[in-house]
Design an enzyme around this catalytic site. Sequence first.
Site, PDB file in Angstrom:
ATOM      1  N   SER A  34      -9.700   2.598 -10.062  1.00  0.00           N
ATOM      2  CA  SER A  34      -8.608   3.565  -9.982  1.00  0.00           C
ATOM      3  C   SER A  34      -9.210   4.938 -10.214  1.00  0.00           C
ATOM      4  O   SER A  34     -10.446   5.071 -10.261  1.00  0.00           O
ATOM      5  CB  SER A  34      -7.570   3.202 -11.044  1.00  0.00           C
ATOM      6  N   ARG A  63     -11.436   1.001  -3.064  1.00  0.00           N
ATOM      7  CA  ARG A  63     -10.230   0.181  -3.090  1.00  0.00           C
ATOM      8  C   ARG A  63      -9.159   0.879  -2.261  1.00  0.00           C
ATOM      9  O   ARG A  63      -9.065   2.119  -2.286  1.00  0.00           O
ATOM     10  CB  ARG A  63      -9.772   0.036  -4.552  1.00  0.00           C
ATOM     11  N   THR A  96      -0.105   3.492 -11.694  1.00  0.00           N
ATOM     12  CA  THR A  96      -0.245   2.599 -12.836  1.00  0.00           C
ATOM     13  C   THR A  96       1.050   2.524 -13.637  1.00  0.00           C
ATOM     14  O   THR A  96       1.482   1.431 -14.037  1.00  0.00           O
ATOM     15  CB  THR A  96      -1.394   3.080 -13.748  1.00  0.00           C
ATOM     16  N   CYS A 154     -15.752   0.440   6.495  1.00  0.00           N
ATOM     17  CA  CYS A 154     -16.106  -0.457   5.382  1.00  0.00           C
ATOM     18  C   CYS A 154     -17.051   0.277   4.435  1.00  0.00           C
ATOM     19  O   CYS A 154     -18.137   0.674   4.831  1.00  0.00           O
ATOM     20  CB  CYS A 154     -16.764  -1.737   5.889  1.00  0.00           C
ATOM     21  N   CYS A 160     -19.054  -7.496   0.097  1.00  0.00           N
ATOM     22  CA  CYS A 160     -17.662  -7.026   0.112  1.00  0.00           C
ATOM     23  C   CYS A 160     -17.180  -6.647  -1.300  1.00  0.00           C
ATOM     24  O   CYS A 160     -17.289  -7.444  -2.232  1.00  0.00           O
ATOM     25  CB  CYS A 160     -16.769  -8.129   0.692  1.00  0.00           C
ATOM     26  N   CYS A 169     -12.038  -4.134  -1.093  1.00  0.00           N
ATOM     27  CA  CYS A 169     -11.144  -2.969  -1.000  1.00  0.00           C
ATOM     28  C   CYS A 169      -9.951  -3.242  -0.089  1.00  0.00           C
ATOM     29  O   CYS A 169      -8.938  -2.576  -0.190  1.00  0.00           O
ATOM     30  CB  CYS A 169     -11.922  -1.737  -0.536  1.00  0.00           C
ATOM     31  N   CYS A 192     -10.502  -3.419   5.796  1.00  0.00           N
ATOM     32  CA  CYS A 192     -10.639  -4.061   7.117  1.00  0.00           C
ATOM     33  C   CYS A 192      -9.368  -4.841   7.477  1.00  0.00           C
ATOM     34  O   CYS A 192      -8.985  -4.904   8.644  1.00  0.00           O
ATOM     35  CB  CYS A 192     -11.868  -4.964   7.157  1.00  0.00           C
TER      36      CYS A 192
HETATM   37  C1  FAD Z   1      -9.109   5.489  -5.705  1.00  0.00           C
HETATM   38  C2  FAD Z   1      -7.847   5.274  -6.475  1.00  0.00           C
HETATM   39  C3  FAD Z   1      -7.436   6.238  -7.384  1.00  0.00           C
HETATM   40  C4  FAD Z   1      -6.268   6.039  -8.106  1.00  0.00           C
HETATM   41  N1  FAD Z   1      -5.932   6.956  -9.056  1.00  0.00           N
HETATM   42  C5  FAD Z   1      -4.874   6.723  -9.858  1.00  0.00           C
HETATM   43  C6  FAD Z   1      -4.603   7.580 -10.946  1.00  0.00           C
HETATM   44  O1  FAD Z   1      -5.311   8.546 -11.190  1.00  0.00           O
HETATM   45  N2  FAD Z   1      -3.525   7.283 -11.722  1.00  0.00           N
HETATM   46  C7  FAD Z   1      -2.725   6.206 -11.497  1.00  0.00           C
HETATM   47  O2  FAD Z   1      -1.771   5.973 -12.244  1.00  0.00           O
HETATM   48  N3  FAD Z   1      -2.967   5.371 -10.472  1.00  0.00           N
HETATM   49  C8  FAD Z   1      -4.033   5.607  -9.653  1.00  0.00           C
HETATM   50  N4  FAD Z   1      -4.317   4.730  -8.638  1.00  0.00           N
HETATM   51  C9  FAD Z   1      -3.397   3.607  -8.384  1.00  0.00           C
HETATM   52  C10 FAD Z   1      -3.551   2.507  -9.427  1.00  0.00           C
HETATM   53  O3  FAD Z   1      -4.887   2.108  -9.529  1.00  0.00           O
HETATM   54  C11 FAD Z   1      -2.670   1.336  -9.011  1.00  0.00           C
HETATM   55  O4  FAD Z   1      -1.361   1.797  -8.837  1.00  0.00           O
HETATM   56  C12 FAD Z   1      -2.680   0.215 -10.037  1.00  0.00           C
HETATM   57  O5  FAD Z   1      -3.972  -0.249 -10.261  1.00  0.00           O
HETATM   58  C13 FAD Z   1      -1.787  -0.941  -9.564  1.00  0.00           C
HETATM   59  O6  FAD Z   1      -1.808  -1.979 -10.491  1.00  0.00           O
HETATM   60  P1  FAD Z   1      -1.553  -3.482 -10.038  1.00  0.00           P
HETATM   61  O7  FAD Z   1      -1.589  -4.290 -11.272  1.00  0.00           O
HETATM   62  O8  FAD Z   1      -0.343  -3.556  -9.202  1.00  0.00           O
HETATM   63  O9  FAD Z   1      -2.768  -3.851  -9.065  1.00  0.00           O
HETATM   64  P2  FAD Z   1      -4.351  -3.807  -9.299  1.00  0.00           P
HETATM   65  O10 FAD Z   1      -4.717  -2.782 -10.299  1.00  0.00           O
HETATM   66  O11 FAD Z   1      -4.957  -3.706  -7.946  1.00  0.00           O
HETATM   67  O12 FAD Z   1      -4.691  -5.219  -9.920  1.00  0.00           O
HETATM   68  C14 FAD Z   1      -4.568  -6.406  -9.183  1.00  0.00           C
HETATM   69  C15 FAD Z   1      -5.430  -7.467  -9.834  1.00  0.00           C
HETATM   70  O13 FAD Z   1      -5.146  -8.704  -9.203  1.00  0.00           O
HETATM   71  C16 FAD Z   1      -6.345  -9.378  -8.898  1.00  0.00           C
HETATM   72  N5  FAD Z   1      -6.078 -10.246  -7.752  1.00  0.00           N
HETATM   73  C17 FAD Z   1      -5.728  -9.869  -6.508  1.00  0.00           C
HETATM   74  N6  FAD Z   1      -5.526 -10.944  -5.729  1.00  0.00           N
HETATM   75  C18 FAD Z   1      -5.758 -12.033  -6.496  1.00  0.00           C
HETATM   76  C19 FAD Z   1      -5.708 -13.433  -6.246  1.00  0.00           C
HETATM   77  N7  FAD Z   1      -5.329 -13.922  -5.069  1.00  0.00           N
HETATM   78  N8  FAD Z   1      -6.047 -14.280  -7.262  1.00  0.00           N
HETATM   79  C20 FAD Z   1      -6.397 -13.785  -8.491  1.00  0.00           C
HETATM   80  N9  FAD Z   1      -6.447 -12.468  -8.767  1.00  0.00           N
HETATM   81  C21 FAD Z   1      -6.121 -11.595  -7.789  1.00  0.00           C
HETATM   82  C22 FAD Z   1      -7.315  -8.249  -8.604  1.00  0.00           C
HETATM   83  O14 FAD Z   1      -8.659  -8.691  -8.724  1.00  0.00           O
HETATM   84  C23 FAD Z   1      -6.924  -7.208  -9.642  1.00  0.00           C
HETATM   85  O15 FAD Z   1      -7.601  -7.387 -10.850  1.00  0.00           O
HETATM   86  C24 FAD Z   1      -5.472   4.888  -7.885  1.00  0.00           C
HETATM   87  C25 FAD Z   1      -5.887   3.917  -6.969  1.00  0.00           C
HETATM   88  C26 FAD Z   1      -7.066   4.106  -6.275  1.00  0.00           C
HETATM   89  C27 FAD Z   1      -7.535   3.032  -5.321  1.00  0.00           C
HETATM   90  S1  SF4 Z   2     -12.520  -5.617   2.090  1.00  0.00           S
HETATM   91 FE1  SF4 Z   2     -13.292  -5.275   4.146  1.00  0.00          FE
HETATM   92  S2  SF4 Z   2     -13.646  -3.091   4.297  1.00  0.00           S
HETATM   93 FE2  SF4 Z   2     -13.463  -3.575   2.096  1.00  0.00          FE
HETATM   94  S3  SF4 Z   2     -15.544  -3.953   1.405  1.00  0.00           S
HETATM   95 FE3  SF4 Z   2     -14.718  -5.932   2.002  1.00  0.00          FE
HETATM   96  S4  SF4 Z   2     -15.346  -6.149   4.137  1.00  0.00           S
HETATM   97 FE4  SF4 Z   2     -15.574  -3.986   3.643  1.00  0.00          FE
END
Ligand code: FAD
Ligand code: SF4
Length: 540
Positions: free
Chosen positions: A54, A299, A335, A484, A509, A512, A515
């Site tokens: 994040s 991601r 978050t 990617c 991979c 993220c 793809c």
């Molecule tokens: C680059 C970036 C910057 C960001 N900046 C901010 C910020 O500054 N402030 C903010 O509040 N938010 C920010 N966000 C958004 C924030 O990260 C998300 O809103 C938050 O993480 C969502 O929480 P979640 O629990 O829904 O999902 P996630 O945090 O994505 O957690 C999902 C979890 O589920 C697991 N999982 C997925 N599929 C499976 C499966 N089939 N089996 C078992 N485990 C699985 C994953 O491995 C992961 O650990 C940012 C996001 C990104 C990508």
């Molecule tokens: S999810 Fe797809 S785009 Fe992301 S790292 Fe893996 S192969 Fe590359």
Amino acid sequence: MTRDTMEYDVVIVGAGPSGLATAIRLKQLAAERQGEISVCVIEKGSEVGAHILSGAVIEPRALDELIPDWRERGAPLVTPAQEDRFLFLTEKRAFRLPTPPQMHNHGNYIISLGNLCRWLAREAEALGVEIYPGFAAAEVLYDGDGRVLGVATGAMGIGKDGKHTENYQPGVELRGKETLFAEGCRGSLTKEINERFGLRKSSDPQSYGIGVKELWEVPADQHHPGLVVHTVGWPLDRRTYGGSFLYHLENRQVAVGFVVGLDYENPFLSPFEELQRFKTHPAIRPTFEGGRRIAYGARALNEGGFQSVPALSFPGGMVIGCAAGFLNVPKIKGTHTAMKSGMVAAEIAFRRLHGDASADYRAAIEASWIWDELYRVRNVRPGFRWGLFPGLAYAAIDTYVLRGRAPWTFRNTADYLHLKKASECKPIAYPKPDGKVSFDRLSSVFISNTNHEENQPAHLRLRDPQKAIAVNYALYDSPEQRYCPAGVYEIVKEGSEGAPRLQINAQNCVHCKTCDIKDPTQNINWVVPEGGGGPNYPNM
Ligand SMILES: Cc1cc2nc3c(=O)[nH]c(=O)nc-3n(C[C@H](O)[C@H](O)[C@H](O)COP(=O)(O)OP(=O)(O)OC[C@H]3O[C@@H](n4cnc5c(N)ncnc54)[C@H](O)[C@@H]3O)c2cc1C
Ligand code: SF4
């Protein structure tokens, strides 16, 4: 060998902030009623936090509600945001713009979300939640009436050829009276649930961005704890949505990232290279000069907002957090909404478990602060379809004049439809990395600590393998080579005259999901690899 079965009241897929907040709230509710509830969380990362990437500046609103004494309990929120800067970059210059109100961070904290999840997991375990990292939910279980019964973890020890190796172990069935999908953005099982139950029938398509991020340790005189910088403009062209973030945390660390909207048009664009050349800007480079890059990852994130939130419940469970798409784009924060949606879902699940069949998750979300927050900003991101300056101008009018109450709602479209053919676009000449502030893809993936068992079936599946060359290569110059962030997709030729072929280096991979989102014919299907595989982010 048959699969073992474990029974719970609630099964949660994903130990991100939403899944962990749900688990904690369920246990709190049970304790308040002096009752019992069994809750299990499974996580595909090798440990909680390993797949969490994040920014992150976090708004503590949901955490305040969930664990009001988090400060006394040692939550890892130690760097209050002190100053916001919003810059517009040209190739050589930086101009300070007024910070939009949604991006004011007074009262927020700059954190590692991975570390917050580790702390939340400890809090959840102390309340009796069972957390199983290293287990990927690979299959949804249904009963004869089509109700979701739980999930099954993937089998271990299946070879590339689909045959059992000597390490074969069948998956485990985790059955819950309620199953909650907290997989984050573009969850692989959530996709199946959406389709099977038609959850997206009445919402706009989800739209996304990809965020590529690095963590740096910089010299003390270049470090300003609490400083939050966002930029728009260079290196992106004016039609492409995106920008950067630089967050100065504790311990001389700076998180730097670049987000590109996945509705970009030019197949030659590389989000990874955009981050690399962004760091070479004269106003940005001095922060990193003489520093050390310590982590890398990427991601996808949701950008569809209010109009893309699907139906949220189905027989046997609910979708929570970014799996449902609650991120507030103008704030760049998801978050707090992810955690709040989990807390709301916990309350609904708890009522249902106690016989209240009328408990309605959607209605409870609409009555919560999430809904009002997302409604007010719903037109800001879609306004950028007209380009950067019209988008900024519309955002200002929508925010200051209309105050989010415009009598219209702009629609979202699927990102992959926006990609143009290579013949209609100009290739982008990215500079060579200098090895000091800019780097190549492979050395970057190396510090994501990504690891997959090599002898396993591919987790990146082409629905029609012919299209890789006949469509992607021929018409789009194989954009997967560039979007990617981990160099998984490569076009290789045997000799200079050889026919091109797509090589998939699945072991690189970083999960993220780009793809799965951006492929122009939706030919790539991302499924979970063996549990524990993927990046091992220390504190992203
Ligand atoms: C680059 C970036 C910057 C960001 N900046 C901010 C910020 O500054 N402030 C903010 O509040 N938010 C920010 N966000 C958004 C924030 O990260 C998300 O809103 C938050 O993480 C969502 O929480 P979640 O629990 O829904 O999902 P996630 O945090 O994505 O957690 C999902 C979890 O589920 C697991 N999982 C997925 N599929 C499976 C499966 N089939 N089996 C078992 N485990 C699985 C994953 O491995 C992961 O650990 C940012 C996001 C990104 C990508
Ligand atoms: S999810 Fe797809 S785009 Fe992301 S790292 Fe893996 S192969 Fe590359």
